[in-house]
Design a protein around this motif. Structure first.
Motif, PDB file in Angstrom:
ATOM      1  N   GLU A  81      -2.756   3.799  -2.405  1.00  0.00           N
ATOM      2  CA  GLU A  81      -2.824   3.067  -1.276  1.00  0.00           C
ATOM      3  C   GLU A  81      -2.675   3.943   0.046  1.00  0.00           C
ATOM      4  N   GLU A  82      -1.832   5.090  -0.139  1.00  0.00           N
ATOM      5  CA  GLU A  82      -1.498   6.018   0.969  1.00  0.00           C
ATOM      6  C   GLU A  82      -1.013   7.179   0.519  1.00  0.00           C
ATOM      7  N   THR A 107     -12.193  11.326  -5.508  1.00  0.00           N
ATOM      8  CA  THR A 107     -12.461   9.693  -5.528  1.00  0.00           C
ATOM      9  C   THR A 107     -13.939   9.520  -5.570  1.00  0.00           C
ATOM     10  N   LEU A 248      -8.986   6.635   1.261  1.00  0.00           N
ATOM     11  CA  LEU A 248      -8.050   7.063   0.972  1.00  0.00           C
ATOM     12  C   LEU A 248      -7.734   8.509   2.019  1.00  0.00           C
ATOM     13  N   SER A 252      -3.811   8.713   5.385  1.00  0.00           N
ATOM     14  CA  SER A 252      -2.890  10.027   5.296  1.00  0.00           C
ATOM     15  C   SER A 252      -1.875   9.940   6.590  1.00  0.00           C
TER      16      SER A 252
END
Length: 627
Positions: A81-82, A107, A248, A252
């Motif tokens: 998620e983060e 990804t 993603l 960040s």
């Protein structure tokens, strides 16, 4: 919180290649791959062959079954998620956290698809082809399809069209622009490809877009185009390209630079420390334009994975292999296509050359004498990586332009000839072996002194000797100087000098060579070392000005100590024969005068006796010929 030395997000070909490469260089590190994908890494370009029934699902695997387990790569199936870049951990979808030392984002990309507001885009039979699940769905539907519409103007679309034609399905191919692959091919190349597709049975519609999908009871029955056409079909396949997965990267705590993908340098490093990116999600610099863009090709993803794996393992020295310019080789219909660099380059200094002979098409973009872009269409094509080298290394192409245009150019042979000419020029001194540098003295410490010796003069003429005084002092400082003085061999005596220190280490002689033990080292930690070689004396005793091609050589090595200075094998001045061989003046191998086996011993005795009598009478002995 779980933690690993190396964490890779995504198990595409770039992610798994990076994991395997990192394991090779760092067998002791913990490697974890986090992915939402529930199947192993597959060869995505082969999905088109799987859709036509030419491959099975097992043949889609990019690596053998069990590679992750064999390489001790842990797989965690969840969504990230983060990224908490400050604290170096990932927030997972199941409310867990996972720490890392180095992170790789691999990804991949996501398909563009039809616009969200298009009517009928959710009808059954509208497929956006991107992942394995999409092709599994396509293959189940093929037996019921008679007509299909393919939307897209790239390589993915043309491969899909060819697959459907293989199944005997009538295909309407819709291209939004006026040409095929408008950013890579010119009008002539596009026309050649599209004409071939029409001959294969496809209905090609250029400058045509879908504005709506028509259905009946939730299933597709046709599409409406911007040309006011109604094309009936039972399936609509969307192949309109991809975009880097940016979700993603946007999540960040330290912003990751994103410009047509995650911006990376030549070693796949992002702007955030300890975070790398590779594969379709990464935007690489283009050496020709300076702009960053993704390279969404299989081979490029493999190379990026290898570079990223070396960086994750802490081997930056192995990652300094720039990817260079972009290139792409594939099949478009019945033709092989190769594009290298920028064949559509424009500018005042750019010259464009074209050729349409032999049933193909070639286009060259030349700046001065250098090739900056190459396009080839035909039944065969040159070596793509060799052409890539010609562009990147800036070789002049004025002598090979004709063969490049005809499409029968042997690029590897040309590069081999270039390297041969370069080596010949070096040997004939037509070009220097090394760049000229400021003259420096050869630093060889003398006994009791720290100053440099007298350096040899730089010259391109005959051989100049190093002054005898300097050479003798160099011999005294050599590790093998005791041998020259007639002292005991350190290897036989059981002691050897340690390099650059005054330590003495015991030496054990075995059939495998010399085995030394350093002070403080246990007997079981022996390491074999090479027996001292006189040629090794030259290491560290010379600078770049020592050059055998210029005649500037260092002093003789210690193995030749004791020979007179005038001895020179090239001038014919050799030492006299060994005393153990006795020659008589009347014996001559060329005239056939040789002693017999029975009398040779007595003849030698008589000769020695005669020489002793001459010495007693004060007469000089005869000169012995060299052996």
């Amino acid at each position: 919180m779980d933690r690993a030395d190396i964490v890779i997000v995504g198990n595409g070909i770039a992610g798994l290649t990076a994991a395997v490469e990192a394991r090779k260089h760092a067998p002791e590190k913990q490697i974890v791959m986090i992915t939402e994908q529930v199947h192993p890494t597959i060869n995505t370009p082969a999905l088109k062959q799987y859709a036509t029934g030419r491959l099975t699902r097992e043949q889609l695997l990019a690596y053998p079954v069990g590679t992750e387990r064999q390489e001790h790569i842990r797989i965690v199936t969840t969504r990230v998620e983060e990224i908490h870049a400050n604290s170096k951990y990932l927030a997972l979808a199941d409310k867990r956290a996972f720490g890392y030392d180095k992170l790789l984002i691999a990804t991949g990309s996501s398909p563009l698809g039809l616009p969200e507001n298009m009517p009928g885009r959710h009808f059954d039979g509208v497929l956006t082809l991107h992942r394995l699940q999409d092709y599994l769905d396509l293959r189940r539907r093929l037996p019921e399809v008679r007509e299909a519409v393919v939307v897209g103007g790239g390589v993915h679309a043309i491969e899909t069209v060819m697959g459907l034609l293989y199944w005997g399905i009538r295909v309407h191919w819709l291209i939004r622009g006026s040409t095929f692959m408008g950013r890579t091919l010119d009008q002539e190349a596009s026309d050649l490809i599209l004409e071939g597709m029409r001959r294969s049975g496809a209905s090609v519609h250029t400058e045509t877009e879908v504005i709506g999908v028509v259905g009946r009871v939730g299933a597709v029955v046709g599409v409406i185009t911007n040309q006011q056409q109604m094309l009936s079909c039972q399936m609509v396949l969307i192949c309109t390209g991809t975009k880097p997965a940016e979700t993603l990267a946007r999540r960040s705590t330290i912003p990751i630079e994103f410009q047509n993908g995650i911006v990376v340098d030549d070693i796949m490093q992002t702007n955030v420390a300890n975070i790398f990116a590779a594969g379709d999600v990464a935007a690489l610099p283009n050496p020709q334009t300076g702009q960053h863009a993704p390279r969404a090709q299989w081979y490029a993803a493999v190379l990026q994975g290898r570079l990223a794996g070396a960086m994750l393992a802490g081997h930056e020295d192995l990652a300094k292999q720039p990817l260079g310019i972009a290139w792409h080789a594939t099949h478009v219909g019945d033709l092989s296509m190769l594009t290298v660099g920028d064949p559509l380059a424009k500018g005042s200094g750019i010259e464009i050359l074209k050729d349409k002979s032999q049933g193909g098409y070639r286009r060259l973009a030349i700046a001065g004498e250098r090739l900056v872009g190459y396009l080839s269409l035909g039944q065969s094509q040159p070596d793509s990586l060799a052409v890539k080298r010609i562009i990147e290394e800036g070789h002049p192409v004025q002598d090979i332009t004709r063969t490049l245009l005809k499409g029968n150019f042997d690029a590897r042979r040309y590069l081999s000839q270039v390297e041969t000419k370069t080596a010949r020029s070096m040997l004939t001194s037509k070009q220097p072996l090394v760049k000229a540098r400021k003259q420096e003295a050869i630093s060889m410490p003398q006994p009791g002194q720290s100053g440099p010796l007298i350096p040899p003069a730089r010259t391109t003429g005959p051989l100049q000797r190093i002054q005898p005084v300097a050479r003798d002092k160099a011999r005294e400082t050599s590790p093998l100087a005791p041998l020259a003085r007639g002292e005991q061999n350190p290897r036989i005596s059981g002691q050897a000098m340690q390099k650059n220190t005054g330590e003495v280490a015991p030496v054990v002689i075995s059939q495998h060579g010399t085995r030394s033990t350093r002070p403080g080292q246990t007997p079981g930690a022996h390491k074999y070392t090479q027996t001292p070689d006189p040629s090794s004396w030259l290491v560290g005793h010379g600078q770049s000005e020592i050059d055998p091609f210029r005649g500037n050589l260092p002093a003789l090595p210690p193995s030749l100590v004791g020979l007179p200075e005038e001895i020179n094998a090239f001038s014919g001045n050799l030492p006299q024969s060994r005393p153990s061989i006795v020659w008589e003046e009347e014996l001559d191998a060329f005239s056939g005068k040789l002693p017999s086996l029975e009398t040779s011993s007595s003849a030698q005795k008589d000769s020695r006796k005669a020489k002793e009598e001459n010495l007693q009478q004060g007469e000089p002995p005869g000169i012995q010929p060299p052996c």
